[in-house]
Write an enzyme that holds these catalytic residues in place. Structure first.
Site, PDB file in Angstrom:
ATOM      1  N   GLY A 500      19.325  39.325  25.639  1.00  0.00           N
ATOM      2  CA  GLY A 500      18.912  39.554  27.019  1.00  0.00           C
ATOM      3  C   GLY A 500      20.061  39.406  27.979  1.00  0.00           C
ATOM      4  N   GLN A 501      19.764  39.758  29.193  1.00  0.00           N
ATOM      5  CA  GLN A 501      20.778  39.686  30.226  1.00  0.00           C
ATOM      6  C   GLN A 501      20.066  39.304  31.500  1.00  0.00           C
ATOM      7  OE1 GLN A 501      23.108  43.196  30.475  1.00  0.00           O
ATOM      8  NE2 GLN A 501      24.608  42.146  31.738  1.00  0.00           N
ATOM      9  N   PHE A 504      22.212  35.454  35.641  1.00  0.00           N
ATOM     10  CA  PHE A 504      23.317  34.504  35.578  1.00  0.00           C
ATOM     11  C   PHE A 504      24.171  34.665  34.341  1.00  0.00           C
ATOM     12  CE2 PHE A 504      19.871  32.525  38.007  1.00  0.00           C
ATOM     13  CZ  PHE A 504      20.518  32.415  39.218  1.00  0.00           C
ATOM     14  N   GLY A 505      23.897  35.627  33.527  1.00  0.00           N
ATOM     15  CA  GLY A 505      24.730  35.828  32.359  1.00  0.00           C
ATOM     16  C   GLY A 505      23.951  36.360  31.181  1.00  0.00           C
ATOM     17  N   VAL A 507      22.307  36.401  27.316  1.00  0.00           N
ATOM     18  CA  VAL A 507      21.573  35.464  26.477  1.00  0.00           C
ATOM     19  C   VAL A 507      21.700  35.901  25.017  1.00  0.00           C
ATOM     20  CG1 VAL A 507      19.361  34.356  26.080  1.00  0.00           C
ATOM     21  CG2 VAL A 507      19.918  35.195  28.349  1.00  0.00           C
ATOM     22  N   LYS A 521      22.233  30.696  26.765  1.00  0.00           N
ATOM     23  CA  LYS A 521      22.513  31.427  27.998  1.00  0.00           C
ATOM     24  C   LYS A 521      23.965  31.144  28.365  1.00  0.00           C
ATOM     25  CE  LYS A 521      20.338  33.091  31.879  1.00  0.00           C
ATOM     26  NZ  LYS A 521      19.004  33.308  32.363  1.00  0.00           N
ATOM     27  N   ASP A 618      13.018  32.839  41.473  1.00  0.00           N
ATOM     28  CA  ASP A 618      13.197  34.140  40.825  1.00  0.00           C
ATOM     29  C   ASP A 618      12.131  34.335  39.758  1.00  0.00           C
ATOM     30  OD1 ASP A 618      14.211  36.600  40.283  1.00  0.00           O
ATOM     31  OD2 ASP A 618      15.967  35.907  39.187  1.00  0.00           O
TER      32      ASP A 618
END
Ligand SMILES: *[C@@H]1O[C@H](CO)[C@@H](O)[C@H](O)[C@H]1NC(C)=O
Ligand SMILES: *[C@@H]1O[C@H](CO)[C@@H](O)[C@H](O)[C@H]1NC(C)=O
Ligand SMILES: *[C@@H]1O[C@H](CO)[C@@H](O)[C@H](O)[C@H]1NC(C)=O
Ligand SMILES: *[C@@H]1O[C@H](CO)[C@@H](O)[C@H](O)[C@H]1NC(C)=O
Ligand SMILES: *[C@@H]1O[C@H](CO)[C@@H](O)[C@H](O)[C@H]1NC(C)=O
Ligand SMILES: *[C@@H]1O[C@H](CO)[C@@H](O)[C@H](O)[C@H]1NC(C)=O
Ligand SMILES: *[C@@H]1O[C@H](CO)[C@@H](O)[C@H](O)[C@H]1NC(C)=O
Ligand SMILES: *[C@@H]1O[C@H](CO)[C@@H](O)[C@H](O)[C@H]1NC(C)=O
Ligand SMILES: *[C@@H]1O[C@H](CO)[C@@H](O)[C@H](O)[C@H]1NC(C)=O
Length: 811
Positions: A500-501, A504-505, A507, A521, A618
């Site tokens: 994933g993305q 914050f960066g 994964v 992460k 978020d």
């Protein structure tokens, strides 16, 4: 005697008529209710009369849809006027429909073959095949799929077989009463980049926009309706066609209707009606081919307008202002093929008509060079199916999309390129200054808040500040992993392990030597944060323990590397489930309700029950992870606190959050409270109920987003229509409606009107239907305009492509 003749009749009847899917030359199908039914009972062929007509036609319709819906008509231009027609296949393989009394043949397939049989396949394809040929070879003497009428169903194609010269295209019916050839045709044009063109007679009305390898440029919506159907496009030296596949329990069709609308329609068994999910040419810009003239760009803000791209002015300003836009735009500095000319990039467009493919060019850089080196080349683009598409002459029929669209590079005189660079510089400078101002403001606001608040705070200004008094370091159980372990676990952060993305960066999935699966992460670098601060934040997050929050196992710090190690959630995130549904994989209402309640509980814990009051900031479907039992777990909470700087390069807004989920007061005034999370929660509830994304929601009748759509349905007293078409199993209407109402209460415009999470939970379970009526929601349309011209930036809210945007924020 009578009995005997009855027996004879039966014998004759059963022998000569067909109850199966196949017919041989000695059988006939008469207009006495006799039909062919495909083996799996999904299609039926027989005589029918269109609505309000007494003419008889041979057609194929869905057997499993109660409302007779004809997808193919044989003798559409030659009806029978009474029920004396018969259908049969001759021993030479020709299908004929004839009047049994006069013997006149009204239609024939003109096919020819030996030992033929006629069969209606499970796909709805009527075929003539050799009785002895292999059933799976797929080779037919004749097939109805080669002669589409106004409808495409899965397996049918829209395009051309370049080897045989066969074209597959749609022709509308003349009227609902009359299936004969109407004025509208929808046909693939493969001169340049393939596109599909709607014509009325010979006049072009609409084009889909070129296929870019992912979708038709003109139809960004097509991509968003995944789960219902999967578009297929083949473009090679022998075939160019569009087709689609669907989940085998879905019944859908793609139709060109009598008034020239091109729609994808799905049968909704719950309501017992057809529902159009996409109308390709509903937009005024689309349906008025080239309305803005050469180089003009059509766009929709409040109303449809034409604009000239940067570097261009209206050819006839007076007419232009009077909305007579057909003359289009001309370059301010005409091109003369001198050195120094270059290209300006325009994003979010439907690529112009009449493209040319340069098949010798492979890379984008070469494409630019190839266009530049030919004086009559005015623009180029790169797409997935062909590396280089170029245009000669005027650019026609360009449209700007609010979302999606393609990139076009338009040739400009050298001086236009210069002025662009200067403007960009000034723009960046201004943005830098305003960001600095914003930073200053927030910092001072934050400092003031700190002085007056005993709540946990973190130091923007003073990284040496210690917070141990607030969080208590005594019972820390935070595991510090070393980099070597994490590298080994994630295969050295291999791409294959990326799952994933986030904002914050990246994964990664990993496996510790103990066999425990973890999610790592890897925070993007240059967070600009002190070590101690980072640790404090992580400790804070680690202290939050709740069954609906993702568990943090520890962290890893190595020089500039910062990583958070979470428990691994095998089921991935909620968005993968709710926005990707097909009937087979859809989540039941009970599960959806449990997920809604779980998220509400997790959020309540963050807001009230934990020792620290945390605002998530978020909350969105991709931040809800699901464990093996599909229990929702909120992730990324508290992370926003660890980041002060904006990591996304393009973004100057500094808003933490995701468009589509952010509350109005936050986006507009930067005001931020638990009620902002409540807003996001409301959006999430509506998304879970409907299976649609709020942002990017598309409805042919209006430009509202999902929130607006839900509000509209609510006011029209049909909230239940919001429910996901694919939802399976029983869904108690009262509970569904209550959830929709709670969702709408949460997205109300004024934060003070929204319930707290504790009331939300009460409402979700209350059997008392007396919830307050929802008031107008905030942000019920999300059609932001993405301007790529620096000259016009600042007029509209910027919407960078990044999913999450970050606002500098303390509490
Ligand atoms: C119809 O033709 C098929 C094959 O040609 C044959 O097997 C069948 O017996 C025939 N039926 C009748 C009633 O003649
Ligand atoms: C039905 O058909 C008749 C005769 O063709 C016509 O007069 C009538 O207007 C039609 N009704 C509708 C609703 O179109
Ligand atoms: C049916 O129509 C055909 C051709 O129009 C005609 O020859 C025949 O007599 C009609 N049959 C009946 C029963 O009306
Ligand atoms: C094809 O299918 C038909 C009916 O399903 C069967 O009777 C026939 O034997 C099959 N032919 C071959 C070659 O397998
Ligand atoms: C083009 O695509 C079609 C459909 O997938 C395929 O049957 C055909 O073999 C392809 N032709 C070439 C030359 O690759
Ligand atoms: C749908 O297709 C899948 C995979 O091909 C199959 O396993 C399943 O039985 C099918 N379902 C129905 C209702 O035909
Ligand atoms: C075409 O489809 C639209 C939208 O479903 C409908 O409003 C219109 O009446 C249809 N036109 C005809 C002639 O059926
Ligand atoms: C296609 O690209 C090649 C290589 O750059 C170039 O030589 C050729 O002129 C181009 N063709 C056209 C029609 O622009
Ligand atoms: C430029 O492209 C046009 C159109 O394809 C072609 O006719 C012409 O020969 C090209 N000119 C050069 C110099 O390649």
């Amino acid at each position: 005697m009578e009995f005997l003749s009855f027996m004879l009749f039966c014998f004759f009847f059963f022998n000569s008529s067909v109850a199966l899917d196949t017919m041989t030359p000695n059988q006939t199908l008469r207009d006495h209710g006799e039909t062919l039914v495909s083996n799996d009972k999904s299609f039926e062929l027989g005589f029918f009369s269109p609505w309000n007509s007494s003419n008889r036609y041979i057609g194929i319709w869905f057997k499993n849809v109660p409302e007779q819906t004809v997808v193919w008509v044989a003798n559409k231009n030659n009806p029978l006027t009474n029920s004396s027609g018969v259908l049969r296949i001759t021993s030479c393989g020709n299908i004929v429909i004839q009047n049994s009394e006069s013997g006149i043949i009204v239609w024939s397939s003109n096919s020819l073959g030996t030992s033929p049989v006629l069969q209606l396949l499970n796909t709805g394809n009527l075929v003539v095949k050799d009785r002895w040929s292999d059933n799976n070879s797929g080779s037919f003497i004749w097939q109805s799929f080669d002669y589409p009428c106004d409808t495409i169903i899965p397996g049918m194609k829209l395009g051309s077989n370049l080897a045989t010269g066969l074209d597959w295209y749609l022709t509308a019916w003349k009227s609902t009463q009359d299936p004969s050839t109407g004025e509208f045709t929808y046909k693939v044009d493969h001169q340049g980049l393939p596109q599909v063109v709607l014509r009325k007679g010979s006049e072009v009305k609409f084009r889909s926009g070129p296929w870019d390898g992912v979708r038709f440029g003109g139809s960004p919506e097509i991509k968003t309706i995944n789960g219902v159907f999967k578009p297929i496009f083949v473009f090679n030296s022998t075939h160019v066609y569009y087709s689609f596949e669907e989940d085998n329990s879905t019944v859908s069709r793609f139709v060109l209707n009598q008034s020239g609308l091109i729609q994808h329609i799905v049968w909704n068994p719950r309501v017992g009606a057809w529902k159009d999910i996409i109308t390709l040419n509903s937009h005024e810009c689309d349906n008025n081919y080239d309305m803005c003239g050469p180089y003009g760009i059509c766009k929709l803000v409040d109303q449809t307008t034409c604009e000239c791209p940067f570097g261009f002015t209206p050819r006839s300003p007076q007419d232009w202002n009077a909305r007579q836009t057909s003359a289009g735009c001309v370059a301010r500095k005409p091109l003369n093929c001198r050195a120094g000319e270059g290209f300006r990039k325009f994003k979010g467009l439907k690529l112009p008509d009449a493209s040319y493919l340069n098949r010798t060019v492979a890379s984008p850089a070469e494409c630019e060079k190839a266009c530049l080196s030919n004086c009559s080349c005015v623009a180029y683009a790169n797409t997935d199916v062909s590396a280089c598409v170029i245009w000669f002459g005027d650019l026609k029929d360009i449209r700007r999309y609010n979302e999606g669209g393609q990139v076009l590079h338009i040739r400009m005189a050298a001086s236009e390129l210069d002025s662009k660079n200067k403007k960009t510089l000034v723009f960046h400078l201004m943005m830098a200054i305003s960001s600095a101002l914003l930073l200053g403001l927030v910092v001072s606001w934050y400092v003031v808040r700190r002085r007056t608040s005993r709540r946990i705070a973190f130091g923007v200004d003073n990284p040496n500040q210690s917070f141990s008094r607030d969080i208590g370091e005594e019972d820390l159980e935070l595991h510090l992993f070393d980099l070597v372990t994490i590298k080994a676990a994630t295969n050295n952060f291999s791409l294959a392990n990326k799952i994933g993305q986030g904002g914050f960066g990246l994964v990664y999935k990993g496996e510790l030597p103990t066999g425990q699966e973890i999610a790592v992460k890897r925070l993007s670098e240059d967070s600009g944060q002190g070590l101690k601060e980072f640790k404090n934040e992580v400790i804070l997050i680690a202290k939050l323990q709740h069954r609906n929050l993702v568990g943090l196992l520890g962290c890893c710090i190595h020089e500039e590397e910062r990583m958070l190690i979470y428990e691994y959630m095998p089921n991935k995130s909620l968005d993968k489930f709710i926005f990707n549904q097909t009937r087979g994989t859809s989540i039941t209402w009970q599960k959806r309700f449990d997920i809604i309640v779980g998220i509400a509980r997790g959020l309540l814990y963050l807001h009230q029950d934990s020792r620290l009051r945390i605002i998530h900031g978020d909350l969105k479907a991709s931040n809800i992870l699901l464990d093996n039992d599909m229990n929702p777990k909120i992730s990324d909470f508290g992370l926003a606190r660890t980041f002060r700087n904006d990591q996304t390069e393009v973004n100057t807004n500094r808003v933490i959050g995701t468009y589509g989920y952010m509350s109005p007061e936050y986006v507009i005034d930067g005001l931020y409270s638990t009620k902002s999370d409540v807003f996001s929660f409301g959006v999430l509830v509506l998304e879970i109920v409907s299976g649609k994304r709020n942002r990017g929601f598309y409805h042919p009748d209006h430009d509202l987003n999902l929130v607006g759509h839900a509000w509209k349905l609510w006011n029209e007293e049909r909230p239940i229509d919001l429910v996901d078409v694919f939802m399976e199993g029983p869904s108690p209407n009262s509970q569904v409606v209550r959830c929709i109402q709670v969702g709408l209460l949460c997205v109300q415009l004024r934060p003070e009107d929204r319930p707290s999470m504790s009331s939300v939970l009460l409402m979700l379970f209350s059997e008392n239907p007396m919830l307050p009526p929802p008031k107008q929601p905030g942000f019920y349309t999300d059609r932001y305009i993405v301007e790529t011209d620096s000259s016009s930036a600042g007029k509209q809210p910027c919407t960078p492509n990044e999913v999450t945007v970050t606002r500098l924020q303390g509490r």
